[in-house]
Design a protein around this motif. Structure first.
Motif, PDB file in Angstrom:
ATOM      1  N   ASP A 133       0.826  -1.210   0.000  1.00  9.93           N
ATOM      2  CA  ASP A 133       0.000   0.000   0.000  1.00  9.93           C
ATOM      3  C   ASP A 133       0.858   1.257   0.000  1.00  9.93           C
ATOM      4  OD1 ASP A 133      -2.384  -1.417   0.017  1.00  9.93           O
ATOM      5  OD2 ASP A 133      -2.453  -1.528   2.202  1.00  9.93           O
ATOM      6  N   ILE A 134       1.924   1.233   0.798  1.00 11.24           N
ATOM      7  CA  ILE A 134       2.816   2.387   0.880  1.00 11.24           C
ATOM      8  C   ILE A 134       3.463   2.661  -0.468  1.00 11.24           C
ATOM      9  CG2 ILE A 134       4.949   3.280   1.919  1.00 11.24           C
ATOM     10  CD1 ILE A 134       4.233   1.713   4.449  1.00 11.24           C
ATOM     11  N   LEU A 135       3.976   1.612  -1.102  1.00 12.48           N
ATOM     12  CA  LEU A 135       4.639   1.778  -2.396  1.00 12.48           C
ATOM     13  C   LEU A 135       3.649   2.229  -3.470  1.00 12.48           C
ATOM     14  CD1 LEU A 135       7.007  -1.343  -2.356  1.00 12.48           C
ATOM     15  CD2 LEU A 135       7.627   1.052  -1.990  1.00 12.48           C
ATOM     16  N   ALA A 136       2.412   1.707  -3.409  1.00 15.77           N
ATOM     17  CA  ALA A 136       1.388   2.116  -4.377  1.00 15.77           C
ATOM     18  C   ALA A 136       1.064   3.604  -4.210  1.00 15.77           C
ATOM     19  CB  ALA A 136       0.131   1.274  -4.200  1.00 15.77           C
ATOM     20  N   MET A 137       0.894   4.045  -2.974  1.00 15.58           N
ATOM     21  CA  MET A 137       0.583   5.446  -2.722  1.00 15.58           C
ATOM     22  C   MET A 137       1.741   6.342  -3.132  1.00 15.58           C
ATOM     23  SD  MET A 137      -1.869   7.387  -1.482  1.00 15.58           S
ATOM     24  CE  MET A 137      -1.551   8.758  -2.572  1.00 15.58           C
ATOM     25  N   LEU A 138       2.971   5.917  -2.856  1.00 15.51           N
ATOM     26  CA  LEU A 138       4.146   6.704  -3.253  1.00 15.51           C
ATOM     27  C   LEU A 138       4.243   6.817  -4.770  1.00 15.51           C
ATOM     28  CD1 LEU A 138       6.828   5.385  -0.720  1.00 15.51           C
ATOM     29  CD2 LEU A 138       5.797   7.665  -0.770  1.00 15.51           C
ATOM     30  N   SER A 139       3.912   5.736  -5.477  1.00 14.10           N
ATOM     31  CA  SER A 139       3.950   5.756  -6.946  1.00 14.10           C
ATOM     32  C   SER A 139       2.916   6.728  -7.500  1.00 14.10           C
ATOM     33  CB  SER A 139       3.691   4.347  -7.499  1.00 14.10           C
ATOM     34  OG  SER A 139       4.670   3.440  -7.056  1.00 14.10           O
ATOM     35  N   VAL A 140       1.723   6.694  -6.918  1.00 11.63           N
ATOM     36  CA  VAL A 140       0.671   7.623  -7.344  1.00 11.63           C
ATOM     37  C   VAL A 140       1.076   9.059  -7.044  1.00 11.63           C
ATOM     38  CG1 VAL A 140      -1.692   8.378  -6.895  1.00 11.63           C
ATOM     39  CG2 VAL A 140      -1.190   5.942  -7.142  1.00 11.63           C
TER      40      VAL A 140
ATOM     41  N   TYR B 138      -3.495   6.718   3.833  1.00 12.91           N
ATOM     42  CA  TYR B 138      -2.950   7.091   2.527  1.00 12.91           C
ATOM     43  C   TYR B 138      -2.586   8.578   2.492  1.00 12.91           C
ATOM     44  CZ  TYR B 138      -4.821   2.562   1.189  1.00 12.91           C
ATOM     45  OH  TYR B 138      -5.073   1.223   1.118  1.00 12.91           O
ATOM     46  N   ALA B 139      -3.357   9.379   3.202  1.00 14.10           N
ATOM     47  CA  ALA B 139      -3.042  10.807   3.256  1.00 14.10           C
ATOM     48  C   ALA B 139      -1.693  11.049   3.923  1.00 14.10           C
ATOM     49  CB  ALA B 139      -4.141  11.562   4.005  1.00 14.10           C
ATOM     50  N   SER B 140      -1.388  10.299   4.969  1.00 15.91           N
ATOM     51  CA  SER B 140      -0.118  10.471   5.669  1.00 15.91           C
ATOM     52  C   SER B 140       1.056  10.022   4.805  1.00 15.91           C
ATOM     53  CB  SER B 140      -0.126   9.707   6.996  1.00 15.91           C
ATOM     54  OG  SER B 140      -0.216   8.314   6.783  1.00 15.91           O
ATOM     55  N   ILE B 141       0.854   8.958   4.009  1.00 19.76           N
ATOM     56  CA  ILE B 141       1.912   8.493   3.107  1.00 19.76           C
ATOM     57  C   ILE B 141       2.148   9.519   2.003  1.00 19.76           C
ATOM     58  CG2 ILE B 141       2.596   6.681   1.471  1.00 19.76           C
ATOM     59  CD1 ILE B 141       0.790   4.776   3.126  1.00 19.76           C
ATOM     60  N   TYR B 142       1.063  10.037   1.453  1.00 24.24           N
ATOM     61  CA  TYR B 142       1.175  11.081   0.425  1.00 24.24           C
ATOM     62  C   TYR B 142       1.916  12.287   0.982  1.00 24.24           C
ATOM     63  CZ  TYR B 142      -0.390  14.295  -3.275  1.00 24.24           C
ATOM     64  OH  TYR B 142      -0.429  15.201  -4.314  1.00 24.24           O
TER      65      TYR B 142
ATOM     66  N   LEU C 178       9.828  -0.037   5.940  1.00 23.92           N
ATOM     67  CA  LEU C 178      10.342  -1.141   6.765  1.00 23.92           C
ATOM     68  C   LEU C 178       9.375  -1.527   7.879  1.00 23.92           C
ATOM     69  CD1 LEU C 178      14.095  -0.054   7.102  1.00 23.92           C
ATOM     70  CD2 LEU C 178      13.145  -1.837   5.607  1.00 23.92           C
ATOM     71  N   GLY C 179       8.333  -0.742   8.049  1.00 24.20           N
ATOM     72  CA  GLY C 179       7.346  -1.057   9.081  1.00 24.20           C
ATOM     73  C   GLY C 179       7.747  -0.643  10.477  1.00 24.20           C
ATOM     74  N   VAL C 180       8.684   0.282  10.608  1.00 21.34           N
ATOM     75  CA  VAL C 180       9.173   0.722  11.920  1.00 21.34           C
ATOM     76  C   VAL C 180       8.195   1.720  12.529  1.00 21.34           C
ATOM     77  CG1 VAL C 180      11.033   1.928  13.139  1.00 21.34           C
ATOM     78  CG2 VAL C 180      11.571   0.356  11.261  1.00 21.34           C
ATOM     79  N   ARG C 181       7.915   1.571  13.809  1.00 23.07           N
ATOM     80  CA  ARG C 181       7.079   2.509  14.541  1.00 23.07           C
ATOM     81  C   ARG C 181       7.865   3.070  15.719  1.00 23.07           C
ATOM     82  NH1 ARG C 181       5.135   1.877  10.473  1.00 23.07           N
ATOM     83  NH2 ARG C 181       3.022   1.270   9.873  1.00 23.07           N
ATOM     84  N   LEU C 182       7.593   4.294  16.085  1.00 28.17           N
ATOM     85  CA  LEU C 182       8.322   4.940  17.167  1.00 28.17           C
ATOM     86  C   LEU C 182       7.764   4.523  18.532  1.00 28.17           C
ATOM     87  CD1 LEU C 182       8.503   8.614  15.793  1.00 28.17           C
ATOM     88  CD2 LEU C 182      10.322   6.893  15.754  1.00 28.17           C
ATOM     89  N   PRO C 183       8.637   4.431  19.545  1.00 29.19           N
ATOM     90  CA  PRO C 183       8.146   4.230  20.919  1.00 29.19           C
ATOM     91  C   PRO C 183       7.288   5.420  21.337  1.00 29.19           C
ATOM     92  CG  PRO C 183      10.502   3.792  20.766  1.00 29.19           C
ATOM     93  CD  PRO C 183      10.099   4.432  19.469  1.00 29.19           C
ATOM     94  N   GLN C 184       6.519   5.252  22.405  1.00 30.97           N
ATOM     95  CA  GLN C 184       5.546   6.268  22.796  1.00 30.97           C
ATOM     96  C   GLN C 184       6.177   7.624  23.112  1.00 30.97           C
ATOM     97  OE1 GLN C 184       3.095   5.221  26.141  1.00 30.97           O
ATOM     98  NE2 GLN C 184       1.976   7.147  26.124  1.00 30.97           N
TER      99      GLN C 184
END
Length: 306
Positions: A63-70, A127-131, A179-185
């Motif tokens: 999904d991330i790569l698709a949104m980045l391509s668009v 998708y808005a955040s990826i865009y 890479l799917g990394v999320r930040l600690p709180q």
């Protein structure tokens, strides 16, 4: 979408702008403070906002790569289209790159996210955040190039200045998201708190900048209204007509159309202050497009998605 919802958001936005206007008239803000606050927004608040968005982009790598391509294709169209706008409006000289910037970059954050959620639902915010990640990278590379071009003569373009904290933060955010990394709180909350300051600080600077322009000058000129029609109605309609046959995911299509229907980015004024360009010209166009967006966003939402 409720028109009252959009109107309420606009009232909040303009209220902060008015505070900036009054602050300038009262002597609390001036040209020097505008430049310093702009530097804080560009070099600190926006990078933090990008990094905090990592915890919002909860979708697959595909999904991330698709949104980045668009996003890449949409911005390629916007950049090409932006070259025509100054010619259509017969604008020349140092204001040309600023007008191109105003055409390409929109107010994705304060206005974009709540409007997208109200029309397409909370799932579209992913998708808005990826865009927005791609937008931020382009903002601090191509956007910087435009503003350097608006004031540079014999010195040429300072390519090193494009590697700002925001550019680095944008690339880092995109890589970590893939890479799917999320930040600690704790770091997430810190970045989010600082990043949330970007919108109010931006509007304060716009209001302060407008305060240094005679009130009659803000409303004068047919070009700003013609540009607003192009920016707020023609551009999103063109994006919809061109990309509806290529984008299979309706949420992605909806996000890119609605983002391009937003008014010109408030950061235009920040860049104009930072690079000592025509901040008054930028503030006028941001102000008018933001004001008229109260009418045009419901129109775009109704015609394209109802």
């Amino acid at each position: 979408m409720s028109i009252s919802f959009v109107f309420t958001k606009m009232i909040i936005l303009f209220s902060v702008l008015i505070v900036g206007y009054i602050a300038n008239k009262a002597g609390f803000m001036d040209a020097v403070s505008n430049k310093k606050v702009s530097a804080i927004v560009i070099n600190l608040a926006i990078p933090c906002k990008m990094l905090s968005s990592l915890n919002e982009a909860d979708c697959s790598r595909k999904d991330i790569l698709a949104m980045l391509s668009v996003a890449l294709l949409v911005y390629a169209f916007l950049i090409l289209f932006s070259k025509l706008v100054p010619k259509l409006l017969r604008i020349k000289g140092s204001e040309t790159p600023i007008l191109e910037f105003l055409t390409v970059f929109s107010n994705n954050g304060f206005m974009g996210y709540p409007v997208i959620e109200s029309i397409l639902g909370a799932s579209a915010l992913i998708y808005a955040s990826i865009y927005d990640m791609f937008n931020s990278i382009l903002l601090f590379s191509y956007g910087v190039y435009l503003f350097q071009k608006s004031k540079t003569d014999r010195k040429g373009i300072e390519w090193k200045r494009m590697m700002s904290t925001a550019t680095v933060a944008g690339f880092l955010t995109m890589i970590l998201a893939i890479l799917g990394v999320r930040l600690p709180q704790v770091p997430h909350e810190v970045f989010l708190m600082i990043g949330n300051a970007a919108t109010p600080l931006s509007m304060l600077v716009i209001g302060s900048t407008l305060a240094m322009t005679p009130i009659r000058e803000i409303w004068k000129g047919w070009r700003v209204y013609s540009f607003s029609v192009i920016r707020l109605l023609v551009v999103p309609s063109a994006v919809y007509l061109i990309f509806r046959n290529f984008i299979g995911n309706p949420l992605i299509l909806g996000v890119v159309v609605l983002v391009t229907a937003m008014p010109s980015a408030a950061t235009t004024v920040m860049f104009a202050e930072e690079y000592e360009s025509n901040a008054k010209f930028a503030a006028q166009y941001v102000f008018i497009t933001t004001l008229l967006a109260v009418l045009t966003i419901p129109i775009v939402g109704y015609l394209l998605f109802v």
